[in-house]
Structures are given as C-alpha cells and as structure tokens.
Design a protein around this motif. Structure first.
Motif, PDB file in Angstrom:
ATOM      1  N   TRP A 258      -7.525  13.890  -5.095  1.00  0.00           N
ATOM      2  CA  TRP A 258      -6.537  12.864  -4.772  1.00  0.00           C
ATOM      3  C   TRP A 258      -6.306  12.778  -3.263  1.00  0.00           C
ATOM      4  O   TRP A 258      -6.040  11.704  -2.736  1.00  0.00           O
TER       5      TRP A 258
ATOM      6  N   ILE B 179      -1.810   3.221   1.817  1.00  0.00           N
ATOM      7  CA  ILE B 179      -2.077   4.173   0.731  1.00  0.00           C
ATOM      8  C   ILE B 179      -2.491   5.528   1.286  1.00  0.00           C
ATOM      9  O   ILE B 179      -1.932   6.565   0.915  1.00  0.00           O
TER      10      ILE B 179
ATOM     11  N   VAL C 194      -6.211   2.297  -6.741  1.00  0.00           N
ATOM     12  CA  VAL C 194      -6.522   2.138  -5.311  1.00  0.00           C
ATOM     13  C   VAL C 194      -7.671   1.146  -5.145  1.00  0.00           C
ATOM     14  O   VAL C 194      -7.611   0.225  -4.323  1.00  0.00           O
TER      15      VAL C 194
ATOM     16  N   THR D  83       0.609   8.594  -6.353  1.00  0.00           N
ATOM     17  CA  THR D  83       0.648  10.028  -6.081  1.00  0.00           C
ATOM     18  C   THR D  83       1.446  10.757  -7.156  1.00  0.00           C
ATOM     19  O   THR D  83       1.057  11.839  -7.600  1.00  0.00           O
TER      20      THR D  83
ATOM     21  N   SER E 185     -11.377   3.469  -0.442  1.00  0.00           N
ATOM     22  CA  SER E 185     -11.037   2.392   0.488  1.00  0.00           C
ATOM     23  C   SER E 185     -12.174   2.083   1.447  1.00  0.00           C
ATOM     24  O   SER E 185     -12.470   0.920   1.718  1.00  0.00           O
TER      25      SER E 185
ATOM     26  N   PRO F  34      -8.668   8.457  -2.272  1.00  0.00           N
ATOM     27  CA  PRO F  34      -8.257   7.121  -1.842  1.00  0.00           C
ATOM     28  C   PRO F  34      -8.921   6.677  -0.538  1.00  0.00           C
ATOM     29  O   PRO F  34      -9.255   5.498  -0.381  1.00  0.00           O
TER      30      PRO F  34
ATOM     31  N   LEU G 149      -7.097   6.474  -8.935  1.00  0.00           N
ATOM     32  CA  LEU G 149      -8.220   6.056  -8.089  1.00  0.00           C
ATOM     33  C   LEU G 149      -8.664   4.633  -8.430  1.00  0.00           C
ATOM     34  O   LEU G 149      -9.014   3.853  -7.538  1.00  0.00           O
TER      35      LEU G 149
ATOM     36  N   ALA H  43      -4.970  -0.247   2.682  1.00  0.00           N
ATOM     37  CA  ALA H  43      -5.655   1.051   2.649  1.00  0.00           C
ATOM     38  C   ALA H  43      -4.975   2.051   3.577  1.00  0.00           C
ATOM     39  O   ALA H  43      -4.813   3.224   3.231  1.00  0.00           O
TER      40      ALA H  43
ATOM     41  N   VAL I 288      -7.217  -2.574  -3.211  1.00  0.00           N
ATOM     42  CA  VAL I 288      -7.963  -2.870  -1.980  1.00  0.00           C
ATOM     43  C   VAL I 288      -9.023  -3.938  -2.249  1.00  0.00           C
ATOM     44  O   VAL I 288      -9.200  -4.861  -1.443  1.00  0.00           O
TER      45      VAL I 288
ATOM     46  N   GLY J  59       0.865   3.889  -2.941  1.00  0.00           N
ATOM     47  CA  GLY J  59       0.576   5.290  -2.647  1.00  0.00           C
ATOM     48  C   GLY J  59       1.629   6.219  -3.220  1.00  0.00           C
ATOM     49  O   GLY J  59       1.306   7.292  -3.748  1.00  0.00           O
TER      50      GLY J  59
ATOM     51  N   GLY K 113       0.807  -1.213   0.000  1.00  0.00           N
ATOM     52  CA  GLY K 113       0.000   0.000   0.000  1.00  0.00           C
ATOM     53  C   GLY K 113       0.838   1.259   0.000  1.00  0.00           C
ATOM     54  O   GLY K 113       0.514   2.230  -0.693  1.00  0.00           O
TER      55      GLY K 113
END
Length: 134
Positions: A109, A82, A58, A33, A117, A113, A55, A79, A62, A29, A25
């Motif tokens: 952003w 992230i 993510v 990013t 999540s 996430p 997105l 999660a 998850v 992330g 995660g």
C-alpha cells in the motif's frame, strides 16, 4: 469575449480543476488507506480484498481523470493528493500508532499507489477515431 478573457478563463478553470482533483485525491487517499486493511479469511488463508480494491480505486480515479480531462494536470494533481496522503499516513502518530502497519500489505500500500499512478499517467493517449459514415 476577447481572446485574453478566454485564455484567462481557461487558465483559471484549469487551475481550479487541478485543485479540485487534488482535494479529491486527498479524500480518496484517506478513505482507501483506512479500507486497505480489510481481509477475507477463508480457512487458513487470508485474501487482502481491501488492498486489491484500494489499488483498483487509485487506478480508476487517476485513469478516469486522465480520460476525461484534455490534459494530464488533473490526473497528476489527484495522484499527488493520493500519494502524499498515503505517505503522511504511513508515518507514526504522536501516540505511536500507524494506519499503515509494517508487513507485506503495508509495503504494497505504501508503494502501490505511486506505481499505479505512474503507469496510468505515463500511458500514451490513444488517437481519436474518426466516425464512420454508412
């Protein structure tokens, strides 16, 4: 093996799986990013394809962990990795630079996430279907 050894191994493997999911995660992330900035300019319009794919990434990570694991802990750990990474990267650095600039894409952003999540983690597990015999 005794029942105690089996329980200890099961607990150890669950903790190890959650730690590994957390590390995955954090890495996701970081990568997402950096990638969320990309836009596609068509005429005068800008399509934020990097944000949409980030997105979706993510959600896929998850949801994949949620579907594969017997419990929610690996998905929760990923999660947290992230969302924590995104939160840290939204802060200004020592030189004043930021990876998540202000504006609509940056706000989406910074919050997206966590929302994605929560939705994936709160979704109920579907019941197992029995096999049909012909």
């Amino acid at each position: 093996m005794t029942a105690v050894d089996e329980a200890a191994r099961s607990t150890g493997s669950r903790i190890g799986g959650a730690v590994l999911a957390f590390v995955v995660g954090v890495v996701a992330g970081l990568i997402l990013t950096v990638g969320h900035h990309h836009v596609w300019r068509i005429g005068g319009a800008e399509l934020p394809w990097g944000l949409v794919l980030a997105l979706a990434g993510v959600a896929c990570l998850v949801a994949g962990l949620r579907l594969l694991a017997a419990d929610r802990w690996p998905a929760i750990a990923a999660a947290i990795g992230i969302v924590g990474t995104v939160a840290v990267l939204t802060l200004p650095g020592p030189g004043g630079s930021v990876l998540v600039p202000g504006g609509i894409p940056g706000i989406v952003w910074a919050i997206g996430p966590a929302l994605v999540s929560v939705v994936v983690l709160a979704w109920p597990r579907l019941p197992e279907r029995g096999r049909r015999h012909a």
